[in-house]
Structures are given as C-alpha cells and as structure tokens.
Design an enzyme around this catalytic site. Structure first.
Site, mmCIF file in Angstrom:
data_model
loop_
_atom_site.group_PDB
_atom_site.id
_atom_site.type_symbol
_atom_site.label_atom_id
_atom_site.label_comp_id
_atom_site.label_asym_id
_atom_site.label_seq_id
_atom_site.Cartn_x
_atom_site.Cartn_y
_atom_site.Cartn_z
ATOM 1 N N ARG A 60 0.835 -1.218 0.000
ATOM 2 C CA ARG A 60 0.000 0.000 0.000
ATOM 3 C C ARG A 60 0.867 1.264 0.000
ATOM 4 N NH1 ARG A 60 -4.206 -0.881 4.602
ATOM 5 N NH2 ARG A 60 -4.930 1.164 3.947
ATOM 6 N N GLN A 98 -9.539 9.208 9.177
ATOM 7 C CA GLN A 98 -9.257 7.800 9.512
ATOM 8 C C GLN A 98 -8.247 7.235 8.521
ATOM 9 O OE1 GLN A 98 -13.165 5.609 10.633
ATOM 10 N NE2 GLN A 98 -13.805 7.341 9.387
ATOM 11 N N ASP A 101 -3.392 7.508 4.290
ATOM 12 C CA ASP A 101 -2.697 8.128 3.153
ATOM 13 C C ASP A 101 -2.356 9.586 3.468
ATOM 14 O OD1 ASP A 101 -4.807 10.012 2.244
ATOM 15 O OD2 ASP A 101 -5.943 8.229 1.682
ATOM 16 N N HIS A 116 -5.972 7.188 12.769
ATOM 17 C CA HIS A 116 -5.556 5.791 12.576
ATOM 18 C C HIS A 116 -4.114 5.684 12.075
ATOM 19 C CE1 HIS A 116 -10.046 4.322 12.247
ATOM 20 N NE2 HIS A 116 -9.669 4.567 13.492
ATOM 21 N N CYS A 124 8.548 2.562 16.383
ATOM 22 C CA CYS A 124 9.419 1.563 17.015
ATOM 23 C C CYS A 124 8.673 0.939 18.194
ATOM 24 C CB CYS A 124 10.711 2.227 17.482
ATOM 25 S SG CYS A 124 11.770 1.087 18.394
ATOM 26 N N THR A 184 -17.213 7.740 4.873
ATOM 27 C CA THR A 184 -16.949 6.679 5.859
ATOM 28 C C THR A 184 -18.227 5.888 6.101
ATOM 29 O OG1 THR A 184 -16.203 6.163 8.109
ATOM 30 C CG2 THR A 184 -17.167 8.351 7.790
ATOM 31 N N ASN A 210 -21.714 11.347 1.580
ATOM 32 C CA ASN A 210 -21.211 9.998 1.306
ATOM 33 C C ASN A 210 -21.839 9.480 0.024
ATOM 34 O OD1 ASN A 210 -19.451 7.960 2.246
ATOM 35 N ND2 ASN A 210 -21.134 6.792 3.153
ATOM 36 N N LEU A 211 -21.270 8.389 -0.483
ATOM 37 C CA LEU A 211 -21.843 7.806 -1.697
ATOM 38 C C LEU A 211 -23.225 7.221 -1.404
ATOM 39 C CD1 LEU A 211 -20.988 7.393 -4.637
ATOM 40 C CD2 LEU A 211 -20.095 5.164 -4.002
ATOM 41 N N GLU A 212 -23.375 6.677 -0.206
ATOM 42 C CA GLU A 212 -24.644 6.035 0.174
ATOM 43 C C GLU A 212 -24.831 6.204 1.678
ATOM 44 O OE1 GLU A 212 -23.642 2.072 -1.026
ATOM 45 O OE2 GLU A 212 -22.388 1.764 0.737
HETATM 46 C C1 BJW Z 1 -17.563 7.028 -1.141
HETATM 47 C C2 BJW Z 1 -16.981 6.946 -2.405
HETATM 48 C C3 BJW Z 1 -16.866 8.148 -3.120
HETATM 49 C C4 BJW Z 1 -17.041 4.974 -1.586
HETATM 50 N N1 BJW Z 1 -17.299 9.314 -2.591
HETATM 51 N N2 BJW Z 1 -17.997 8.198 -0.627
HETATM 52 C C5 BJW Z 1 -18.244 -3.620 19.360
HETATM 53 C C6 BJW Z 1 -18.949 -2.430 19.426
HETATM 54 C C7 BJW Z 1 -18.309 -1.197 19.305
HETATM 55 C C8 BJW Z 1 -16.950 -1.139 19.119
HETATM 56 C C9 BJW Z 1 -16.247 -2.315 19.052
HETATM 57 C C10 BJW Z 1 -16.888 -3.537 19.180
HETATM 58 N N3 BJW Z 1 -15.960 -4.507 19.053
HETATM 59 C C11 BJW Z 1 -14.761 -3.938 18.849
HETATM 60 C C12 BJW Z 1 -14.917 -2.598 18.848
HETATM 61 C C13 BJW Z 1 -13.866 -1.600 18.635
HETATM 62 C C14 BJW Z 1 -13.304 -1.628 17.227
HETATM 63 C C15 BJW Z 1 -14.445 -1.547 16.232
HETATM 64 O O1 BJW Z 1 -14.965 -0.497 15.929
HETATM 65 N N4 BJW Z 1 -14.871 -2.670 15.672
HETATM 66 C C16 BJW Z 1 -16.016 -2.661 14.761
HETATM 67 C C17 BJW Z 1 -15.632 -3.351 13.487
HETATM 68 C C18 BJW Z 1 -17.202 -3.241 15.469
HETATM 69 N N5 BJW Z 1 -12.446 -0.465 17.124
HETATM 70 C C19 BJW Z 1 -11.172 -0.486 17.484
HETATM 71 O O2 BJW Z 1 -10.616 -1.506 17.841
HETATM 72 C C20 BJW Z 1 -10.459 0.837 17.475
HETATM 73 N N6 BJW Z 1 -9.850 1.052 18.721
HETATM 74 C C21 BJW Z 1 -10.560 1.189 19.845
HETATM 75 O O3 BJW Z 1 -11.780 1.104 19.902
HETATM 76 O O4 BJW Z 1 -9.783 1.464 20.938
HETATM 77 C C22 BJW Z 1 -10.391 1.508 22.225
HETATM 78 C C23 BJW Z 1 -9.879 0.371 23.031
HETATM 79 C C24 BJW Z 1 -8.644 -0.165 22.782
HETATM 80 C C25 BJW Z 1 -8.179 -1.190 23.549
HETATM 81 C C26 BJW Z 1 -8.974 -1.708 24.549
HETATM 82 C C27 BJW Z 1 -10.216 -1.164 24.783
HETATM 83 C C28 BJW Z 1 -10.659 -0.110 24.025
HETATM 84 C C29 BJW Z 1 -9.347 0.838 16.438
HETATM 85 C C30 BJW Z 1 -9.880 0.799 15.049
HETATM 86 C C31 BJW Z 1 -8.731 0.717 14.058
HETATM 87 C C32 BJW Z 1 -9.236 0.670 12.623
HETATM 88 N N7 BJW Z 1 -8.144 0.363 11.781
HETATM 89 C C33 BJW Z 1 -8.363 0.343 10.337
HETATM 90 C C34 BJW Z 1 -7.044 -0.083 9.674
HETATM 91 C C35 BJW Z 1 -6.037 1.088 9.814
HETATM 92 C C36 BJW Z 1 -4.863 0.971 8.951
HETATM 93 C C37 BJW Z 1 -5.149 0.651 7.501
HETATM 94 O O5 BJW Z 1 -5.599 1.533 6.735
HETATM 95 O O6 BJW Z 1 -4.889 -0.488 7.119
HETATM 96 O O7 BJW Z 1 -8.779 1.624 9.864
HETATM 97 S S1 BJW Z 1 -9.722 -0.719 9.816
HETATM 98 C C38 BJW Z 1 -10.283 0.315 8.515
HETATM 99 O O8 BJW Z 1 -11.628 0.790 8.818
HETATM 100 C C39 BJW Z 1 -9.362 1.545 8.538
HETATM 101 C C40 BJW Z 1 -10.351 2.657 8.339
HETATM 102 O O9 BJW Z 1 -9.810 3.869 8.791
HETATM 103 C C41 BJW Z 1 -11.555 2.194 9.096
HETATM 104 C C42 BJW Z 1 -12.839 2.870 8.683
HETATM 105 O O10 BJW Z 1 -13.168 2.576 7.360
HETATM 106 P P1 BJW Z 1 -13.871 3.682 6.433
HETATM 107 O O11 BJW Z 1 -12.941 4.780 6.214
HETATM 108 O O12 BJW Z 1 -15.206 3.999 6.979
HETATM 109 O O13 BJW Z 1 -13.982 2.883 5.053
HETATM 110 P P2 BJW Z 1 -15.170 1.935 4.542
HETATM 111 O O14 BJW Z 1 -14.639 1.141 3.415
HETATM 112 O O15 BJW Z 1 -15.778 1.166 5.639
HETATM 113 O O16 BJW Z 1 -16.279 2.954 4.020
HETATM 114 C C43 BJW Z 1 -16.060 3.761 2.890
HETATM 115 C C44 BJW Z 1 -17.306 4.610 2.626
HETATM 116 O O17 BJW Z 1 -17.032 5.486 1.543
HETATM 117 C C45 BJW Z 1 -18.535 3.782 2.231
HETATM 118 O O18 BJW Z 1 -19.673 4.234 2.976
HETATM 119 C C46 BJW Z 1 -18.727 4.102 0.745
HETATM 120 O O19 BJW Z 1 -20.094 4.147 0.356
HETATM 121 C C47 BJW Z 1 -18.123 5.473 0.645
HETATM 122 N N8 BJW Z 1 -17.574 5.796 -0.687
HETATM 123 N N9 BJW Z 1 -16.660 5.679 -2.708
HETATM 124 C C48 BJW Z 1 -17.844 9.320 -1.388
HETATM 125 N N10 BJW Z 1 -16.311 8.194 -4.411
#
Ligand code: BJW
Length: 247
Positions: A60, A98, A101, A116, A124, A184, A210-212
C-alpha cells in the site's frame, strides 16, 4: 452582539480517497474483500506473521508513492475551506481523518489529525519513536531513535489499539458548530460515535456527505449522497457563500 466563532470538524474516511485511486475497505471491491482483517489489521496478526503484515502495508505504501495517486477535488476543496473559513466565520477548520494516506496534506490541509496513523511513518515497538518511512519495512532495519533492530512497524492503528489524539478530538467535537462526515461507512468505533458526541455535547449541526447512507445515517441532521469529488466542492462553495445553514 458578539458572534460566536464557528469551528468546523470534518471526519474523513476511505471514500474521500476512492476517486484518487485508493480502495475503500468495505465496498464490494474493497480491501476487506481481498484480505482478511484478522490476518493484517490486528496486533495478534503482526505477532503471528510479521512478514505478511509488513507485506500488506509495504504494497500500500508503494502504491501511494507510485506517482499516480493524487488528491482529488474533494481534498482540494477541504484545503480551500480551511484557508478561507477563518475570514468568513472567525472559526477554525480541523480535519480528523481515519485514512493513513497523505492526500489531505498533499492538497494543502494543515489542521489535520490522523487518528488511525500514517503509512508514510514507522513506529518503534521498543521506544515508541515515530519516524518518516518511504521504503519497505521488514527484517533488519534499526530504529533511528534507539537503534534497536527489527522493532519497526507501520505507524497505523489496528483493531484493539487506541486511536491517536482522542482527547484532543473530543475537545474539538465539543466546541464545533458544524460536524461533517465524509466517505466513511460508520462501521468502526470510536470514529462512528463522533456524530453522536458532537450532537449531544454541543450544538453542532451535523451532515453526512457519502456515496450512500452510512450505518449511522439517521443520526445526522442532514445528508447528501454522491461521489465526494462532486459533493464536497459544491458544499464548500455553499458554506463559504452562505455559512452554516441548518436544514
Ligand atoms: C464514497 C466513495 C466516493 C465509496 N465518494 N464516498 C463492538 C462495538 C463497538 C466497538 C467495538 C466492538 N468490538 C470492537 C470494537 C472496537 C473496534 C471496532 O470499531 N470494531 C467494529 C468493526 C465493530 N475499534 C477499534 O478496535 C479501534 N480502537 C478502539 O476502539 O480502541 C479503544 C480500546 C482499545 C483497547 C482496549 C479497549 C478499548 C481501532 C480501530 C482501528 C481501525 N483500523 C483500520 C485499519 C487502519 C490501517 C489501515 O488503513 O490499514 O482503519 S480498519 C479500517 O476501517 C481503517 C479505516 O480507517 C476504518 C474505517 O473505514 P472507512 O474509512 O469507513 O472505510 P469503509 O470502506 O468502511 O467505508 C467507505 C465509505 O465510503 C462507504 O460508505 C462508501 O459508500 C463510501 N464511498 N466511494 C464518497 N467516491
């Protein structure tokens, strides 16, 4: 009567970078349709198979630096809003992204929080030092701060890890007049809870672009749907002309 400054907080997700050529995560053709989250985006995955996780992020990073990935009209419009809004309403614009990039900074945004992490940095695991990283990570590198070998990992936040700068983000949400969520899906917390926080702790108008409809679409006071490169420039023009118009 003195008018209150109107700060804006903008949450962005993978959708804003889609039209720049970077995949989202949860769309049909998204990253999680090709690799399993548990295999690449958790600390456990990194402990079990560091080479696989480093390979995923090395690819990536190479794609981002490959020359074809540029900010699109949505990134540009947000940079313009940050520059021009203080003269319009006396407030400050902050982007909380989030995305790992660098497209917001490439477009000229300065008030930016990468909750993120950033793929163009390494962290490190021994000393916590964060350093610029434009090359592949793997075996043999030493930390530029503590010189330990084999302890560098991508500076990204995996599931189960605490996102960055959370105290500052909640302060900003409690002191904003407008909360905008862009590109998002609202699946990942704590980012998915920001709209509720901005509504319940302050008087912010909230809008989803958002797109949707996202998972939390009904929580927003207003929503507009379409590609980011169409929606965002038009909305920024509207904001700079008319200010925050609550619907
Ligand atoms: C367009 C478009 C166009 C398309 N124009 N729009 C149960 C309940 C609640 C919370 C939790 C739970 N179980 C676990 C949790 C916590 C967990 C979590 O949320 N899990 C869920 C899956 C349920 N979260 C965490 O663990 C976070 N930490 C945390 O909570 O810490 C507290 C804690 C820690 C320790 C102990 C106790 C508490 C950390 C989350 C880390 C997320 N990491 C990632 C990877 C990062 C690195 C990488 O890039 O590889 O982050 S996962 C991935 O998802 C990435 C993103 O930032 C993140 C969000 O995704 P995003 O940006 O929303 O993308 P998409 O693909 O989902 O959506 C794209 C949207 O764009 C869509 O709607 C499309 O329609 C739209 N779109 N084209 C406009 N042209």
């Amino acid at each position: 009567m003195e008018q209150r400054v109107q700060n804006i907080v903008i949450l962005t997700g993978a959708g804003i970078s889609k039209e720049s050529g970077l995949d989202t995560f949860r769309d049909e053709d998204g990253i999680w349709s090709k690799v399993c989250i548990e295999d690449v985006a958790t600390p456990e995955a990194f402990r079990c198979d560091p080479e696989k996780v480093q390979g995923f992020y090395n690819a990536r990073r190479r794609q981002l630096l490959g020359g074809n990935i540029k900010p699109n009209g949505a990134h540009d419009a947000l940079a313009r809003l940050e520059k021009e809004w203080p003269d319009k309403a006396g407030g400050k614009v902050t982007i909380v992204t989030q995305n790992i990039d660098n497209l917001h900074e490439a477009a000229g945004s300065v008030n930016l929080i990468h909750m993120h992490g950033e793929i163009l940095k390494a962290r490190c695991s021994a000393c916590g030092g964060v350093s610029p990283c434009e090359d592949d990570l793997g075996q043999g590198e030493s930390c530029p701060d503590c010189v330990e070998i084999n302890r560098l990992r991508p500076h990204v936040v995996w599931f189960g890890e605490m996102p960055l700068e959370m105290a500052r983000i909640y302060d900003l949400l409690e002191d904003c007049a407008l909360f905008i969520s862009i590109g998002t899906s609202g699946n990942v917390y704590p980012a998915a809870g920001f709209v509720q926080h901005a509504r319940s702790h302050g008087l912010a108008h909230t809008i989803e672009l958002n797109l949707e409809p996202s998972e939390g679409a009904t929580i927003f006071a207003e929503a507009r749907y379409g590609p980011a490169s169409d929606l965002i420039p038009a909305y920024v023009v509207e904001l700079l002309k008319y200010g925050i118009a609550k619907k």
